[in-house]
Write an enzyme that holds these catalytic residues in place. Structure first.
Site, mmCIF file in Angstrom:
data_model
loop_
_atom_site.group_PDB
_atom_site.id
_atom_site.type_symbol
_atom_site.label_atom_id
_atom_site.label_comp_id
_atom_site.label_asym_id
_atom_site.label_seq_id
_atom_site.Cartn_x
_atom_site.Cartn_y
_atom_site.Cartn_z
ATOM 1 N N SER A 126 0.829 -1.175 -0.310
ATOM 2 C CA SER A 126 0.138 -0.035 -0.095
ATOM 3 C C SER A 126 1.284 0.766 -0.253
ATOM 4 O O SER A 126 2.311 0.783 0.964
ATOM 5 C CB SER A 126 -0.509 0.149 1.162
ATOM 6 O OG SER A 126 -1.159 1.348 0.948
ATOM 7 N N TYR A 150 -1.872 -1.146 11.361
ATOM 8 C CA TYR A 150 -2.316 -1.465 9.660
ATOM 9 C C TYR A 150 -1.404 -1.705 8.265
ATOM 10 O O TYR A 150 -0.228 -2.252 8.360
ATOM 11 C CB TYR A 150 -2.940 -1.007 9.371
ATOM 12 C CG TYR A 150 -3.549 -1.029 7.692
ATOM 13 C CD1 TYR A 150 -3.710 -2.504 7.392
ATOM 14 C CD2 TYR A 150 -3.427 0.120 6.373
ATOM 15 C CE1 TYR A 150 -3.924 -2.600 5.609
ATOM 16 C CE2 TYR A 150 -3.870 -0.552 4.831
ATOM 17 C CZ TYR A 150 -3.510 -1.777 5.094
ATOM 18 O OH TYR A 150 -3.607 -2.133 3.470
ATOM 19 N N LYS A 154 2.702 -3.597 6.525
ATOM 20 C CA LYS A 154 2.486 -3.373 5.532
ATOM 21 C C LYS A 154 4.428 -3.364 5.080
ATOM 22 O O LYS A 154 4.677 -4.103 4.216
ATOM 23 C CB LYS A 154 2.143 -2.769 4.004
ATOM 24 C CG LYS A 154 0.489 -3.013 4.428
ATOM 25 C CD LYS A 154 -0.206 -3.766 3.287
ATOM 26 C CE LYS A 154 -1.131 -4.375 3.170
ATOM 27 N NZ LYS A 154 -1.374 -5.547 2.849
HETATM 28 P P1 NAD Z 1 -11.163 -6.878 1.381
HETATM 29 O O1 NAD Z 1 -10.733 -7.013 2.588
HETATM 30 O O2 NAD Z 1 -12.869 -6.806 0.232
HETATM 31 O O3 NAD Z 1 -10.441 -8.567 1.064
HETATM 32 C C1 NAD Z 1 -9.969 -9.527 1.955
HETATM 33 C C2 NAD Z 1 -10.085 -10.574 1.618
HETATM 34 O O4 NAD Z 1 -9.521 -11.351 2.185
HETATM 35 C C3 NAD Z 1 -11.600 -10.704 2.252
HETATM 36 O O5 NAD Z 1 -12.442 -11.564 1.576
HETATM 37 C C4 NAD Z 1 -11.226 -11.643 3.559
HETATM 38 O O6 NAD Z 1 -12.505 -12.386 4.015
HETATM 39 C C5 NAD Z 1 -9.731 -12.296 2.912
HETATM 40 N N1 NAD Z 1 -8.880 -12.448 4.682
HETATM 41 C C6 NAD Z 1 -8.820 -11.795 5.373
HETATM 42 N N2 NAD Z 1 -8.045 -12.547 6.593
HETATM 43 C C7 NAD Z 1 -7.932 -13.435 6.147
HETATM 44 C C8 NAD Z 1 -7.674 -15.035 6.251
HETATM 45 N N3 NAD Z 1 -7.095 -14.930 7.635
HETATM 46 N N4 NAD Z 1 -7.570 -15.887 5.535
HETATM 47 C C9 NAD Z 1 -7.741 -16.395 4.505
HETATM 48 N N5 NAD Z 1 -8.465 -14.480 4.043
HETATM 49 C C10 NAD Z 1 -8.647 -14.075 4.922
HETATM 50 O O7 NAD Z 1 -9.642 -6.320 0.875
HETATM 51 P P2 NAD Z 1 -9.264 -5.267 0.098
HETATM 52 O O8 NAD Z 1 -9.874 -3.834 -0.924
HETATM 53 O O9 NAD Z 1 -9.477 -6.490 -1.535
HETATM 54 O O10 NAD Z 1 -8.001 -5.663 0.042
HETATM 55 C C11 NAD Z 1 -7.497 -6.012 -0.157
HETATM 56 C C12 NAD Z 1 -6.026 -6.032 0.145
HETATM 57 O O11 NAD Z 1 -4.921 -5.093 -0.612
HETATM 58 C C13 NAD Z 1 -5.259 -6.529 1.619
HETATM 59 O O12 NAD Z 1 -4.357 -6.947 1.747
HETATM 60 C C14 NAD Z 1 -5.000 -4.912 1.578
HETATM 61 O O13 NAD Z 1 -4.691 -4.519 2.952
HETATM 62 C C15 NAD Z 1 -4.672 -4.673 0.452
HETATM 63 N N6 NAD Z 1 -5.186 -3.342 0.002
HETATM 64 C C16 NAD Z 1 -6.404 -2.402 -0.213
HETATM 65 C C17 NAD Z 1 -6.857 -0.961 -0.219
HETATM 66 C C18 NAD Z 1 -7.942 -0.768 -0.168
HETATM 67 O O14 NAD Z 1 -8.316 0.598 -0.862
HETATM 68 N N7 NAD Z 1 -8.999 -1.293 -0.852
HETATM 69 C C19 NAD Z 1 -5.037 -0.460 -1.077
HETATM 70 C C20 NAD Z 1 -4.113 -0.499 -0.090
HETATM 71 C C21 NAD Z 1 -4.178 -2.520 -0.460
HETATM 72 N N1 UFG Z 2 -12.340 11.529 3.763
HETATM 73 C C1 UFG Z 2 -13.667 12.242 3.983
HETATM 74 N N2 UFG Z 2 -14.376 12.193 4.612
HETATM 75 C C2 UFG Z 2 -14.543 10.386 4.800
HETATM 76 C C3 UFG Z 2 -13.686 9.874 4.479
HETATM 77 C C4 UFG Z 2 -12.190 10.143 3.736
HETATM 78 O O1 UFG Z 2 -13.323 13.695 4.488
HETATM 79 O O2 UFG Z 2 -15.842 10.338 5.600
HETATM 80 C C5 UFG Z 2 -10.468 12.078 3.168
HETATM 81 C C6 UFG Z 2 -9.532 11.722 3.553
HETATM 82 O O3 UFG Z 2 -9.612 12.456 5.191
HETATM 83 C C7 UFG Z 2 -8.827 11.876 2.872
HETATM 84 C C8 UFG Z 2 -9.529 11.185 0.977
HETATM 85 O O4 UFG Z 2 -10.923 11.144 1.681
HETATM 86 O O5 UFG Z 2 -8.632 12.774 2.107
HETATM 87 C C9 UFG Z 2 -9.831 9.748 0.842
HETATM 88 O O6 UFG Z 2 -9.964 8.803 2.114
HETATM 89 P P1 UFG Z 2 -9.759 6.825 2.004
HETATM 90 O O7 UFG Z 2 -9.803 6.749 3.905
HETATM 91 O O8 UFG Z 2 -10.328 6.326 0.860
HETATM 92 O O9 UFG Z 2 -8.296 6.359 2.177
HETATM 93 P P2 UFG Z 2 -7.516 7.319 2.386
HETATM 94 O O10 UFG Z 2 -6.004 7.553 1.711
HETATM 95 O O11 UFG Z 2 -6.893 7.160 4.167
HETATM 96 O O12 UFG Z 2 -6.254 5.313 2.670
HETATM 97 C C10 UFG Z 2 -6.662 4.334 1.840
HETATM 98 C C11 UFG Z 2 -7.166 2.879 2.667
HETATM 99 C C12 UFG Z 2 -5.636 2.589 3.229
HETATM 100 C C13 UFG Z 2 -4.266 2.780 2.177
HETATM 101 C C14 UFG Z 2 -4.159 4.541 1.290
HETATM 102 C C15 UFG Z 2 -3.310 4.570 0.614
HETATM 103 O O13 UFG Z 2 -7.511 3.129 3.813
HETATM 104 O O14 UFG Z 2 -5.672 1.944 3.584
HETATM 105 O O15 UFG Z 2 -5.669 4.891 1.260
HETATM 106 O O16 UFG Z 2 -2.999 3.201 -0.123
HETATM 107 F F1 UFG Z 2 -3.005 2.789 2.691
#
Ligand code: NAD
Ligand code: UFG
Length: 335
Positions: A126, A150, A154
């Protein structure tokens, strides 16, 4: 030859979209997910869209006996590892759960891979590993830091993977640093389905547009950005999914490598710009109020995308309106 790819977390938001791109590229997909944050019915949608139902095993990446069985019974060429917990706030209140699920789980997965001789791994990292950026756009060699448990998981996992890579020849590891994944599949059949109150901006805005929530709270209007609200690099989840296939292909076709690479668009949008774009897509008013800054938030964040272009021959091409159109189609189908 058809390669089988183990996709952990494959019924989740990014994993499910990546399964579709893998299937479209001719890979065979085996999903392992404990369904802690997703539904098995996602597989029906994947079958409906692609005509192929991925093989599915309900189970946990921390279950070493199960993993050993999976690697014995299937001819797995590589692992794409999405499984993990991702809510920043929850990680502050439940750090041990995050260290157990994300770090212990990944160590167990890699031990099973090592034993089975599977050494190709694509990992969901991330942009959070860059902490508060010192330069924009953010290049991959920017200093790394973590501001919450979190993000710490990573960072530690990137370090663990680096050490494993250096310990033994043959590992091919992609550390994919996602910026802000949003949107949904254009079919409207899969998308992001957060449980409870969404933490992230886009799903929250979508629920306001659909009338499920009254208004968006904009966290801070006094940042050093053009309109004072936070700026992020939003990337369409389908582009992101294609980035995984590009990374997998790159790792398989080249000499063993540890590759950390940004997956973003290289462009930032403010919170207010996102709200306006979503209002256009949905044709709905999206009321908002200005609230205090959210603790731990940064002002701006967008990716330097050159390495992904050079190494993976991949760029994100879907724009903000497409992200909102697709997120709205998915949201509208939900209620
Ligand atoms: P998500 O929660 O939709 O998907 C994660 C999946 O992993 C879920 O289906 C959950 O049931 C499964 N899971 C969790 N723990 C598990 C375990 N111990 N064993 C087996 N399955 C398990 O999340 P996502 O948004 O698809 O994110 C996927 C990956 O990308 C995560 O590692 C997350 O940290 C990373 N990531 C997400 C974002 C974002 O904003 N969505 C940003 C940066 C990184
Ligand atoms: N924000 C609002 N109101 C809300 C939610 C968010 O104003 O209700 C604003 C936040 O302050 C930020 C922007 O919208 O300025 C984006 O916020 P998000 O929560 O959507 O995303 P972040 O950038 O905070 O974080 C996301 C994921 C993290 C990841 C990061 C970088 O949640 O897990 O992007 O990949 F680490």
């Amino acid at each position: 030859m058809t390669c089988k790819i183990l996709v952990t977390g494959g019924t989740g938001f990014i994993g499910s979209h990546t399964c579709l791109e893998l299937i479209a590229d001719g890979y065979q997909v085996l999903v392992l997910d404990n369904l802690s944050n997703s539904q098995e019915s996602v597989l029906d949608a994947l079958e409906q869209i692609s005509g192929t139902r991925p093989e599915f095993i309900r189970g946990d990446i921390r279950d070493r006996i199960l993993l050993d069985r999976i690697f014995q019974e299937h001819d797995i060429a590589a692992v794409i590892h999405f499984a993990g917990l991702k809510a920043v706030g929850q990680s502050v209140s439940q750090p041990l759960n995050y260290y157990d699920n994300n770090i212990a789980g990944t160590v167990i997965l890699m031990q099973a891979m090592q034993q089975a001789g599977v050494r190709s791994l694509v990992f969901s990292s991330s942009a959070t590993v860059y902490g508060d950026p010192q330069q924009l756009p953010i290049p991959e060699d920017h200093p790394l830091s973590a501001t919450n448990p979190y993000g710490h998981t990573k960072l530690v996992l990137e370090e663990i993977m680096g050490n494993v890579y250096r310990s033994e020849p043959g590992w091919r590891i992609g550390l994919l640093r996602y910026f802000n994944p949003v949107g949904a599949h254009p079919s409207g059949l899969i998308g992001e389905a957060p449980q409870g109150v969404p933490n992230n901006l886009m799903p929250y805005v979508a629920q306001v547009a659909s009338g499920q929530r009254a208004q968006v709270q904009v966290f801070g209007q006094d940042y050093d950005t053009p309109d004072g609200t936070g700026v992020r690099d939003y990337i369409h989840v389908v582009d992101l999914a294609q980035g995984h296939v590009a990374a997998l292909r790159y790792l398989q076709e080249n000499e063993p490598e540890l590759l950390a690479v940004n997956l973003g668009t290289g462009r930032g949008y403010s919170v207010l710009e996102m709200i306006q774009a979503f209002a256009r897509s949905s044709g709905r008013d999206i009321p908002y109020t200005i609230a205090p800054r959210r603790p731990g938030d940064i002002a701006s964040c967008w990716a330097d995308t050159r390495l992904a272009r050079e190494k993976l021959n991949w760029t994100a091409d879907k724009d903000i309106q497409e992200m909102c159109d697709d997120a709205w189609r998915w949201q509208s189908s939900q209620s």
